[in-house]
Design a protein around this motif. Sequence first.
Motif, PDB file in Angstrom:
ATOM      1  N   MET A   1      48.647  52.081  33.739  1.00  0.00           N
ATOM      2  CA  MET A   1      47.461  52.317  34.568  1.00  0.00           C
ATOM      3  C   MET A   1      46.994  53.755  34.346  1.00  0.00           C
ATOM      4  O   MET A   1      47.817  54.659  34.211  1.00  0.00           O
ATOM      5  N   ARG A 441      38.703  53.781  40.860  1.00  0.00           N
ATOM      6  CA  ARG A 441      39.618  53.167  39.891  1.00  0.00           C
ATOM      7  C   ARG A 441      39.040  51.859  39.352  1.00  0.00           C
ATOM      8  O   ARG A 441      39.157  51.552  38.166  1.00  0.00           O
ATOM      9  N   LEU A 442      38.382  51.099  40.228  1.00  0.00           N
ATOM     10  CA  LEU A 442      37.736  49.867  39.783  1.00  0.00           C
ATOM     11  C   LEU A 442      36.563  50.153  38.851  1.00  0.00           C
ATOM     12  O   LEU A 442      36.317  49.419  37.900  1.00  0.00           O
ATOM     13  N   ASP A 445      38.152  51.017  35.493  1.00  0.00           N
ATOM     14  CA  ASP A 445      38.813  49.892  34.822  1.00  0.00           C
ATOM     15  C   ASP A 445      38.410  48.591  35.527  1.00  0.00           C
ATOM     16  O   ASP A 445      39.095  48.128  36.441  1.00  0.00           O
ATOM     17  N   SER A 447      38.781  45.666  34.835  1.00  0.00           N
ATOM     18  CA  SER A 447      39.733  44.551  34.728  1.00  0.00           C
ATOM     19  C   SER A 447      40.674  44.490  35.916  1.00  0.00           C
ATOM     20  O   SER A 447      41.343  43.471  36.149  1.00  0.00           O
ATOM     21  N   LEU A 448      40.759  45.569  36.693  1.00  0.00           N
ATOM     22  CA  LEU A 448      41.625  45.582  37.864  1.00  0.00           C
ATOM     23  C   LEU A 448      41.058  44.698  38.961  1.00  0.00           C
ATOM     24  O   LEU A 448      39.843  44.558  39.118  1.00  0.00           O
ATOM     25  N   THR A 449      41.939  44.112  39.753  1.00  0.00           N
ATOM     26  CA  THR A 449      41.518  43.428  40.972  1.00  0.00           C
ATOM     27  C   THR A 449      41.496  44.442  42.116  1.00  0.00           C
ATOM     28  O   THR A 449      42.087  45.525  42.016  1.00  0.00           O
ATOM     29  N   GLU A 452      44.949  45.270  43.187  1.00  0.00           N
ATOM     30  CA  GLU A 452      45.667  46.187  42.286  1.00  0.00           C
ATOM     31  C   GLU A 452      45.194  47.623  42.453  1.00  0.00           C
ATOM     32  O   GLU A 452      45.976  48.562  42.266  1.00  0.00           O
ATOM     33  N   ALA A 453      43.917  47.803  42.803  1.00  0.00           N
ATOM     34  CA  ALA A 453      43.372  49.154  42.915  1.00  0.00           C
ATOM     35  C   ALA A 453      43.742  49.839  44.218  1.00  0.00           C
ATOM     36  O   ALA A 453      43.737  51.069  44.300  1.00  0.00           O
TER      37      ALA A 453
END
Length: 492
Positions: A1, A441-442, A445, A447-449, A452-453
């Motif tokens: 990450m 963070r989202l 990236d 691709s993160l949910t 996850e963030a």
Amino acid sequence: MPGPVLAVDQGTSGTKALVVCPERGVIGSGSAPVRPRYLPGGLVEVDPAELYGSVVEAGRRALAQAGEPVVALGLANQGETVLAWDPGTGEPLTDALVWQDRRAETVCAELAPHADELRYVTGLPLDPYFAAPKMAWIRRHLTRNGVVTTSDAWLVHRLTGAYVTDAATAGRTQLLDLDRVDWSPAALDVFGLSGEHLPQVVDAGGHFGTTTVFGGDDSSRRNGRGNGGEIPLTGLLVDQQAALLAQRVTEPGGAKCTYGTGAFLLAHTGSTPRRGTSGLVSCVAWRLGGQTSYCLDGQVYTAASAVRWLTDLGVISGAADLDPVGSAVPDAGGVTFVPALAGLAAPWWRGDLRGSLTGLGLDTTPGHLVRALCEGIAAQVVELADAAAADLGAPLTALRVDGGLTRSTLLMQTQADLLQLPVEVAELPDATALGVAAVARLGLDPSLTIDEALPARRPAAVYEPRISAGEAAERLAGFRAAVATLLDRAPV
């Protein structure tokens, strides 16, 4: 990450910045004060340069404490604070009118025939609290030059040169079509703002530009060491919705309350707006990946600002005195405090009202006043929770809370007692910054949910009710009677 992100929460009385690492949590923090001017007639304004300066100062302090580079920046904002500024130079053309400011009451009175239309289109009641009445007031009384926007658009422009606002902040203006999540030509026309060049409405996460203002010397900027270098701005979200996200209220039915300058209760309603009938605001929670989530929103205008008022009177020396002073007495001693020091917001929407303090006697002590203040704040939050439950069609099962005043055991226990529900206190009070760190963070990236963030959620404390439902109802009835007296006495 990817590595740590810098999350900046620009608030009413100060700016807080955190450097948040996905593995190690908060590794740096910084803050800088903001000093709004509270003027007669309900006017509240602040020097825009102070807002921007506090963002830079808090961010630099957080980065210096972290001592390592960050990969992205997230910025949270006050929501309804507005100013006019020159898009060519970025220079302010007016002071910033803070969300608490009431000077646009004349605009709202004039536009009262359009209140129902505006509420349906935008989800918001016609009230000076929101941005559009203030924007119209600025255009009528201060300047026709430049652009007039919420403070976030100006701060983002100063930081990156971009001209954007996130969907949730746009939703605080009363100019956003709640269903289309874009500017409403009808609302713009009602407020006389059809010719305005408004910022682009964007998702909470994305690439919005880069900034170097948090860097130190030229060498550190070039090498990306310590104080940041060139940092991409990838997260934007209005403060209360950022806190809702950080509290992991991401599905319908959950609710949180943030106790800051005011107290703000938000309840998630899913992917469609819920236009309730209980006095709460229907608004955008966030838009991520083009998908919009909605929430119900209720406000208490004065929470920490009421504590500051009690401090200014010399009753206490600060918020840290709430528990020791209030604990010196077993109850409020018959004192009832309606802390409507800037009016009553949801569900009453009577910003013209003043607060009341009743039941005083020669035996009234500072402890009684403190307890009455805590009960007054908590009782208003109960009204918001009851309204949310009515609109959602199901009672809340708990309330997740954050903000500086959650450090008060007395206030939190009073809240649990009157609400008759568990009150779960966030591990860190700075939920807004943690929420905007997650959207940054989202944005960095996609691709993160969301799960996850977000940081793991571990309540620092859970307060359970210690009084019976009957006693809670009795205490709430006393508060409601005091509110009814205010409503009866004040002209509509």
